[in-house]
Each structure stands twice: as C-alpha cells, then as structure tokens.
Design a protein around this motif. Structure first.
Motif, PDB file in Angstrom:
ATOM      1  N   ARG A  41      -1.637   2.895   0.271  1.00 34.77           N
ATOM      2  CA  ARG A  41      -1.071   1.560   0.508  1.00 34.77           C
ATOM      3  C   ARG A  41      -1.432   1.047   1.904  1.00 34.77           C
ATOM      4  NH1 ARG A  41       5.024  -0.783   0.356  1.00 34.77           N
ATOM      5  NH2 ARG A  41       4.381  -2.955   0.514  1.00 34.77           N
ATOM      6  N   LEU A  42      -1.351   1.914   2.883  1.00 33.77           N
ATOM      7  CA  LEU A  42      -1.677   1.462   4.239  1.00 33.77           C
ATOM      8  C   LEU A  42      -3.148   1.060   4.347  1.00 33.77           C
ATOM      9  CD1 LEU A  42       0.272   3.833   6.671  1.00 33.77           C
ATOM     10  CD2 LEU A  42       0.873   1.551   5.855  1.00 33.77           C
ATOM     11  N   ARG A  43      -4.057   1.873   3.776  1.00 32.81           N
ATOM     12  CA  ARG A  43      -5.487   1.516   3.865  1.00 32.81           C
ATOM     13  C   ARG A  43      -5.749   0.163   3.219  1.00 32.81           C
ATOM     14  NH1 ARG A  43      -6.389   6.958   2.457  1.00 32.81           N
ATOM     15  NH2 ARG A  43      -6.864   6.360   0.319  1.00 32.81           N
ATOM     16  N   LYS A  44      -5.040  -0.096   2.134  1.00 31.29           N
ATOM     17  CA  LYS A  44      -5.280  -1.313   1.375  1.00 31.29           C
ATOM     18  C   LYS A  44      -4.610  -2.535   2.007  1.00 31.29           C
ATOM     19  CE  LYS A  44      -4.791  -2.542  -3.464  1.00 31.29           C
ATOM     20  NZ  LYS A  44      -4.133  -2.102  -4.688  1.00 31.29           N
ATOM     21  N   GLU A  45      -3.359  -2.372   2.416  1.00 26.34           N
ATOM     22  CA  GLU A  45      -2.586  -3.548   2.817  1.00 26.34           C
ATOM     23  C   GLU A  45      -2.431  -3.722   4.319  1.00 26.34           C
ATOM     24  OE1 GLU A  45       1.140  -4.008   0.709  1.00 26.34           O
ATOM     25  OE2 GLU A  45       0.335  -2.859  -0.987  1.00 26.34           O
ATOM     26  N   ASP A  46      -2.512  -2.622   5.064  1.00 29.80           N
ATOM     27  CA  ASP A  46      -2.241  -2.743   6.498  1.00 29.80           C
ATOM     28  C   ASP A  46      -2.893  -1.578   7.249  1.00 29.80           C
ATOM     29  OD1 ASP A  46      -1.163  -3.930   8.750  1.00 29.80           O
ATOM     30  OD2 ASP A  46       0.741  -2.859   8.599  1.00 29.80           O
ATOM     31  N   PRO A  47      -4.239  -1.598   7.310  1.00 26.60           N
ATOM     32  CA  PRO A  47      -4.949  -0.408   7.818  1.00 26.60           C
ATOM     33  C   PRO A  47      -4.679  -0.086   9.287  1.00 26.60           C
ATOM     34  CG  PRO A  47      -6.485  -2.215   7.395  1.00 26.60           C
ATOM     35  CD  PRO A  47      -5.172  -2.627   6.816  1.00 26.60           C
ATOM     36  N   VAL A  48      -4.254  -1.085  10.064  1.00 30.80           N
ATOM     37  CA  VAL A  48      -3.810  -0.812  11.437  1.00 30.80           C
ATOM     38  C   VAL A  48      -2.322  -1.168  11.450  1.00 30.80           C
ATOM     39  CG1 VAL A  48      -4.126  -1.380  13.879  1.00 30.80           C
ATOM     40  CG2 VAL A  48      -6.106  -1.315  12.348  1.00 30.80           C
ATOM     41  N   HIS A  49      -1.506  -0.160  11.293  1.00 28.78           N
ATOM     42  CA  HIS A  49      -0.108  -0.350  10.882  1.00 28.78           C
ATOM     43  C   HIS A  49       0.846   0.045  11.993  1.00 28.78           C
ATOM     44  CE1 HIS A  49       3.425  -0.137   8.252  1.00 28.78           C
ATOM     45  NE2 HIS A  49       3.639   1.098   8.647  1.00 28.78           N
ATOM     46  N   TYR A  50       1.801  -0.825  12.252  1.00 30.97           N
ATOM     47  CA  TYR A  50       2.773  -0.564  13.317  1.00 30.97           C
ATOM     48  C   TYR A  50       4.128  -0.194  12.739  1.00 30.97           C
ATOM     49  CZ  TYR A  50       5.198  -1.259  17.788  1.00 30.97           C
ATOM     50  OH  TYR A  50       5.917  -1.078  18.938  1.00 30.97           O
ATOM     51  N   VAL A  51       4.687   0.892  13.258  1.00 28.12           N
ATOM     52  CA  VAL A  51       6.076   1.224  12.941  1.00 28.12           C
ATOM     53  C   VAL A  51       6.868   1.099  14.227  1.00 28.12           C
ATOM     54  CG1 VAL A  51       7.670   3.008  12.159  1.00 28.12           C
ATOM     55  CG2 VAL A  51       5.455   2.797  11.094  1.00 28.12           C
ATOM     56  N   ALA A  52       7.883   0.246  14.210  1.00 32.86           N
ATOM     57  CA  ALA A  52       8.636  -0.020  15.439  1.00 32.86           C
ATOM     58  C   ALA A  52       9.627   1.094  15.743  1.00 32.86           C
ATOM     59  CB  ALA A  52       9.370  -1.355  15.317  1.00 32.86           C
ATOM     60  N   ASP A  53      10.029   1.805  14.699  1.00 27.60           N
ATOM     61  CA  ASP A  53      11.128   2.731  14.886  1.00 27.60           C
ATOM     62  C   ASP A  53      10.890   3.999  14.073  1.00 27.60           C
ATOM     63  OD1 ASP A  53      13.565   3.708  15.635  1.00 27.60           O
ATOM     64  OD2 ASP A  53      14.638   2.724  13.991  1.00 27.60           O
ATOM     65  N   SER A  54      10.403   5.033  14.732  1.00 26.85           N
ATOM     66  CA  SER A  54      10.305   6.330  14.063  1.00 26.85           C
ATOM     67  C   SER A  54      11.031   7.345  14.939  1.00 26.85           C
ATOM     68  CB  SER A  54       8.841   6.754  13.898  1.00 26.85           C
ATOM     69  OG  SER A  54       8.385   7.407  15.068  1.00 26.85           O
ATOM     70  N   GLN A  55      11.181   8.561  14.466  1.00 25.00           N
ATOM     71  CA  GLN A  55      11.872   9.551  15.295  1.00 25.00           C
ATOM     72  C   GLN A  55      11.050   9.901  16.542  1.00 25.00           C
ATOM     73  OE1 GLN A  55      10.994  13.058  12.148  1.00 25.00           O
ATOM     74  NE2 GLN A  55      12.065  13.728  13.979  1.00 25.00           N
ATOM     75  N   PHE A  56       9.779   9.478  16.572  1.00 25.45           N
ATOM     76  CA  PHE A  56       8.936   9.709  17.741  1.00 25.45           C
ATOM     77  C   PHE A  56       8.718   8.417  18.525  1.00 25.45           C
ATOM     78  CE2 PHE A  56       7.805  12.431  14.171  1.00 25.45           C
ATOM     79  CZ  PHE A  56       8.037  13.683  14.701  1.00 25.45           C
ATOM     80  N   GLY A  57       9.507   7.407  18.226  1.00 26.71           N
ATOM     81  CA  GLY A  57       9.317   6.104  18.857  1.00 26.71           C
ATOM     82  C   GLY A  57       8.291   5.284  18.089  1.00 26.71           C
ATOM     83  N   PRO A  58       7.978   4.087  18.609  1.00 26.82           N
ATOM     84  CA  PRO A  58       7.018   3.238  17.911  1.00 26.82           C
ATOM     85  C   PRO A  58       5.598   3.796  17.998  1.00 26.82           C
ATOM     86  CG  PRO A  58       7.699   2.244  20.004  1.00 26.82           C
ATOM     87  CD  PRO A  58       8.517   3.490  19.842  1.00 26.82           C
ATOM     88  N   PHE A  59       4.809   3.555  16.974  1.00 28.44           N
ATOM     89  CA  PHE A  59       3.407   3.991  17.037  1.00 28.44           C
ATOM     90  C   PHE A  59       2.575   3.213  16.023  1.00 28.44           C
ATOM     91  CE2 PHE A  59       5.085   6.594  13.620  1.00 28.44           C
ATOM     92  CZ  PHE A  59       4.036   6.798  12.751  1.00 28.44           C
ATOM     93  N   TRP A  60       1.263   3.164  16.287  1.00 29.43           N
ATOM     94  CA  TRP A  60       0.296   2.568  15.372  1.00 29.43           C
ATOM     95  C   TRP A  60      -0.328   3.663  14.512  1.00 29.43           C
ATOM     96  CZ3 TRP A  60      -0.497  -2.677  15.245  1.00 29.43           C
ATOM     97  CH2 TRP A  60      -0.054  -3.416  16.351  1.00 29.43           C
ATOM     98  N   SER A  61      -0.618   3.337  13.251  1.00 28.20           N
ATOM     99  CA  SER A  61      -1.376   4.251  12.388  1.00 28.20           C
ATOM    100  C   SER A  61      -2.725   3.620  12.059  1.00 28.20           C
ATOM    101  CB  SER A  61      -0.629   4.499  11.069  1.00 28.20           C
ATOM    102  OG  SER A  61       0.459   5.354  11.271  1.00 28.20           O
ATOM    103  N   ILE A  62      -3.791   4.369  12.331  1.00 35.04           N
ATOM    104  CA  ILE A  62      -5.145   3.941  11.971  1.00 35.04           C
ATOM    105  C   ILE A  62      -5.543   4.765  10.759  1.00 35.04           C
ATOM    106  CG2 ILE A  62      -7.499   3.570  12.810  1.00 35.04           C
ATOM    107  CD1 ILE A  62      -5.459   2.253  14.622  1.00 35.04           C
ATOM    108  N   THR A  63      -5.875   4.115   9.657  1.00 38.18           N
ATOM    109  CA  THR A  63      -6.011   4.877   8.411  1.00 38.18           C
ATOM    110  C   THR A  63      -7.371   4.750   7.726  1.00 38.18           C
ATOM    111  OG1 THR A  63      -4.921   3.012   7.322  1.00 38.18           O
ATOM    112  CG2 THR A  63      -3.550   4.930   7.844  1.00 38.18           C
ATOM    113  N   ARG A  64      -8.227   3.806   8.178  1.00 37.39           N
ATOM    114  CA  ARG A  64      -9.534   3.687   7.544  1.00 37.39           C
ATOM    115  C   ARG A  64     -10.595   4.447   8.329  1.00 37.39           C
ATOM    116  NH1 ARG A  64     -10.013  -2.724   5.966  1.00 37.39           N
ATOM    117  NH2 ARG A  64      -8.577  -2.661   4.184  1.00 37.39           N
ATOM    118  N   TRP A  65     -11.566   4.973   7.580  1.00 36.43           N
ATOM    119  CA  TRP A  65     -12.644   5.784   8.165  1.00 36.43           C
ATOM    120  C   TRP A  65     -13.267   5.096   9.384  1.00 36.43           C
ATOM    121  CZ3 TRP A  65     -15.065  10.541   7.017  1.00 36.43           C
ATOM    122  CH2 TRP A  65     -16.297  10.746   7.638  1.00 36.43           C
ATOM    123  N   GLU A  66     -13.762   3.874   9.189  1.00 32.27           N
ATOM    124  CA  GLU A  66     -14.533   3.229  10.259  1.00 32.27           C
ATOM    125  C   GLU A  66     -13.675   2.935  11.487  1.00 32.27           C
ATOM    126  OE1 GLU A  66     -17.057   0.011   9.255  1.00 32.27           O
ATOM    127  OE2 GLU A  66     -18.199   1.233   7.837  1.00 32.27           O
TER     128      GLU A  66
END
Lengths: 414, 106
Positions: free
Chosen positions: A37-62
């Motif tokens: 889902r992330l690769r398809k809809e939001d490949p550079v994805h921000y989570v504002a609130d995780s147990q490790f604080g906010p972070f970006w997820s990069i999910t596509r190869w390139e």
C-alpha cells in the motif's frame, strides 16, 4: 512471552495511521500488504506519531537507492536504526558515521574480508559445516536455527575476532542484546539485562585488547587489525566507540548470515518446485543464495537523518527528520524486481537486490556471507535429499532484524 | 562502433564492439564479459563494476565524480586509474580503449 495481538489490516487504516515501525508486523510476517500500500499510494510516507517518534518511510527501489547514495543530505549519524541509542550506552560506530571518519575506520577492518582471505578461510568453513551437518540427529525433529544457523555463524565470528572458541556463544548473546532492545527496534530484551551484558562484552574485549597489544602476533583478526591501523590504534580509549564497533561487527556477521541460513530452508520448503530445481542442478547454489538473501532481507531497514531541509519526491523533509529506507520493501518492489513475491532460484539477475545496502555503507561482509551460505548448501545437497520443515517457524520481534528464532526440521539422508 | 578491450585478472582478453552512448559496464554485461558484477545496475551505488583504465585513455574516459570517488574509496585494491565502468560512457573516440578488471569485485 507476549501474546501477539491481532494487527489491523493496512487496508482498514487511514494512510497516515500506517506505522511500519510496529515490530509485531514482522513477528507475524504480516508486512507485505503494508508495504504494497505504501509503495502504491504514498511511497515517501510520514508517520507523525510512532513509539520511536515521527519518521519518514522510503519504500520504492529507486528512491531508496537515491537516499542511500546521498550521504551529504541524508546522514548516518547518530544512528542507523529507527530508535536512538539510550543515554546509558551512547555507543558510536562507523556505520553510524559519515565520510571521512567512516571511511578511515572501515578501511581499518575491511581487509579481513578481502577475497584472498576468504579463499584461505573456505576450507576451514567447509570443515566446520561438515562437522555440523554430520552431527545432526537423523530421524529426530530439531531446531535448525540452533543446531546449524547459529552454530555456523558463531564459529565464524569467533574466528574473525580470534575469540576463545569455547566461549563463542557469548558473541551470539551479545549480538541479540545489541540488536534486540525495545527502544531501538521494538524487541523484547530487558533493558537491565542488556546494559549488564553489553558492559560484560566491553570488559571482555578490553581485556583481550590489552592482552594482544604489541604481542607481535600477525594474525588477521579484527582486534589486531584495529590495533595496527594508525586511525584506530587507540580505539580502546574511547569505550563507547570500541563497544559500538564491536557490536557493529558482531551483529553484522551474526544476525545476517544466521537468518539467511534459516531462510533458505524455509523458502525451499515453501516452494517445492524450486527445491526440485536445485536437486536437479546444484550449480544453481550461488544464484539461490542471492535469491535467499533478497527474499529474506535479514536487515529490513537502515535509517538516515536529514542534514538540511530537502524536497524529495514532492515531500518536504525537514532538517533533523528521520528517514527510514525499507530494504525489505525495495526488494519486493514490482517496478524493480520481476515477480518480487516469488522465490525463484534461477532468476535472470539474482544479484540485483538491496539486502547489502547501497553507497558507502554497503555491507563489507557480503562476499563472506555468500561464501558461507554457498558452502553450507553445497554440503547440505551432498548429504540430504531434503531438509524438511515440520512445524511453523517462530519469528523475531524486531523492526530491524528479520529473524527466525525457531525452525523445526527433520533431515532426510540421500 | 568503437572496439574496446577488457582484460580479466587471469589475462583473458575480450575485445567487443561497443555501443556508443551506453556505459562501458552495460557493454561488458551485454557482451557476456565476465569479471563485472554490477549489482546495483549502474547507479554508482555498489562498486562492483570496478576496472582499471590503461594508459593513455585516462583523458578520454574522463574524471572521477564525487559519488564515484566515495565508492572507489571503499576498495582495498583502489589504484590511480581505478574507475567504475558504469560511470564511463562509451564514445567514438574510445576506439582501442583497454581496461583491466580487478582480481575480484566486492
């Protein structure tokens, strides 16, 4: 042991609530739809609130290759996992440094895995593999992870450190403590046990350092290599840097090959036609080894920290933001890998995977890992018609190490 | 088509008709020359297409950019004439180019 709770299916979540740092996702092997889902809809994805604080997820190869290649904008300091190091144990190591400091520390030790040394090591590794496999209890169910995977990689680590052989399982224990803390990777390790164990690791290796210092022995072990290099000759005087680099080398040589050694057995059992292909043509072993390393992705991510405000794929990443490259997702990106969810041991280009990372931090032990796994499978195929998985695998609770802790098997002789 | 020669560490020599505009790495792979792995596919990100450019071809093959420099810096066998073959774009004036391949890619 915690009973795993049911996880929400990612399609039931709002996009902004998808948090792939939850280590239960990997313990339950439920990660595929999250990253799809992330690769398809939001490949550079921000989570504002995780147990490790906010972070970006990069999910596509390139995108992962782009971030991994850009050490100027995306720094490896202060940590390469989602969680930061605790204040009680502020370790530092060269994987968590940028050039030029990274380069000089890495250069001090990378000769240990130069192919000339590997060629010399191969006979030793083979003799150990033979001993391990010949000692397996035919006709009984046993845990492949303990009897083979851990046994093999721990022996290798003891050799690389010239560590007292009979005490080598301490290395595995320290590795598990190092990588398994809840704050760092969502693991189950008790913080007090971790602190005590890692201090024991530091004390042990500090003693070893002083025993070896100037002893004139020319062996090619990691400690003496650090001592011989002018850039690292005083590393023992900076205990957190010494411990950090020890943990880097121990974890780097342990969690990785160990889990690929288990994953190969699992993958071949889940894909019997591929096992058949391998039996018909053992020359496929090197290609299969690369495919296992992709399929498993033993280290699922590396984290960077933005050095400045960067616009990346239309998203505004701020200075100081955590940017997590999900190798596990990149290795299953259908735009880069054909049929990524299939395990295919004779793929056209099996070396095309990102389990070793890219850029200046690319895994320095990659060829040693491949060699150990190749020798293991060469010897397995000469002894067993099948290593049969006879129960459900148990998986490690971590968002960093994609590990298998229990794999019940029976071996069937040729 | 310029002819370029790649010499393996064991001395085996491969002269290929190279395609202009394509990287030396891709030309080698497409012609089945062994000794180049190119794990990253040409993104200057893995260092496994290392080669040594023979004199007098340094000027024609160009200089080393920063990212390539940082990748080469990780190689224990790095030499003055080290290049990543994915970063050399073959041109007509490379007819006769000779590169040597290292003992191993890592």
């Amino acid at each position: 042991m915690n009973v795993a709770q049911d996880l929400p299916h990612p399609s039931d979540l709002a996009l902004e609530d998808i948090d792939v740092s939850d280590s239960r996702i990997y313990q339950q092997d439920a990660w595929r739809p999250y990253f799809e889902r992330l690769r398809k809809e939001d490949p550079v994805h921000y989570v504002a609130d995780s147990q490790f604080g906010p972070f970006w997820s990069i999910t596509r190869w390139e995108d992962i290759v782009a971030v991994d290649s850009n050490f100027e904008d995306f720094s490896s300091e202060p940590a390469i996992v989602i969680g930061d190091n605790s204040e009680e144990l502020p370790i530092a190591n060269f994987i968590s440094m940028d050039p030029p400091k990274h380069d000089v520390q890495r250069r001090a030790v990378q000769g240990v895995v130069a192919p000339k040394n590997l060629a010399e090591m191969e006979a030793l590794i083979r003799s150990r593999v033979v001993e391990i496999l010949d000692g397996l209890p035919v006709g009984e169910t046993f845990n492949w992870v303990d009897r083979v995977s851990i046994n093999l990689t721990t022996q290798m680590l003891a050799t690389l450190f010239d560590f007292p052989f009979e005490e080598r399982f301490k290395l595995t224990y320290w590795s598990d403590l190092g990588a398994g803390s809840p704050e760092i990777a969502g693991g189950d390790v008790d913080p007090e046990e971790r602190l005590a164990g890692l201090h024991d690791c530091l004390e042990t290796f500090t003693r070893i350092w002083h025993e070896r210092k100037d002893d004139g022995v020319e062996t090619l072990d990691l400690i003496r290599m650090l001592q011989r290099d002018p850039n690292t000759k005083d590393m023992v005087d900076d205990p957190m840097e010494y411990l950090g680099n020890l943990l880097l080398l121990i974890i780097g040589g342990n969690d990785t090959t160990r889990n690929s050694a288990s994953a190969g057995v699992l993958a071949l059992n889940q894909n019997p036609a591929e096992y058949e292909k391998l039996r018909a043509n053992p020359a496929l072993i090197p290609s299969m080894v690369s495919e296992v390393i992709r399929w498993q992705t033993p280290l699922m991510h590396m984290r960077r920290t933005a050095n400045k405000d960067v616009e990346f794929q239309g998203k505004q990443i701020r200075k100081g933001d955590k940017v997590v490259m999900w190798y596990l997702s990149g290795n299953h990106d259908e735009t880069a890998i054909e049929n990524p969810n299939s395990f295919i041991i004779d793929r056209e280009n099996p070396r095309k995977h990102m389990s070793f990372g890219f850029g200046v931090h690319r895994c320095m032990g990659n060829r040693l890992a491949e060699m150990q796994l190749r020798v293991l499978w060469e010897e397995i195929m000469q002894r067993f018609s099948k290593v049969e998985v006879v129960g459900e695998p148990e998986r490690v609770k971590s968002n960093f190490v994609r590990g298998i802790s229990n794999l019940p098997v029976r071996v069937h002789p040729l | 088509m310029p002819k370029v020669t790649l010499i393996e560490h064991n001395g085996a020599s491969h002269t290929i008709d190279a395609e202009v505009g394509k990287s030396l790495m891709m030309n080698a792979i497409d012609n089945g020359v062994p000794g180049i792995d190119a794990d990253c596919g040409g993104a200057c990100a893995c260092g496994t297409c290392h080669c040594f450019v023979e004199e007098p071809w340094a000027a024609v093959t160009g200089g080393v950019e920063m990212l390539e420099e940082s990748m080469l810096g990780m190689r224990p066998d790095r030499a003055e004439n080290s290049r990543l073959s994915c970063q050399i774009e073959v041109s007509d004036d490379m007819d006769g180019l000779v590169v040597r391949l290292p003992e191993y890619q890592m």
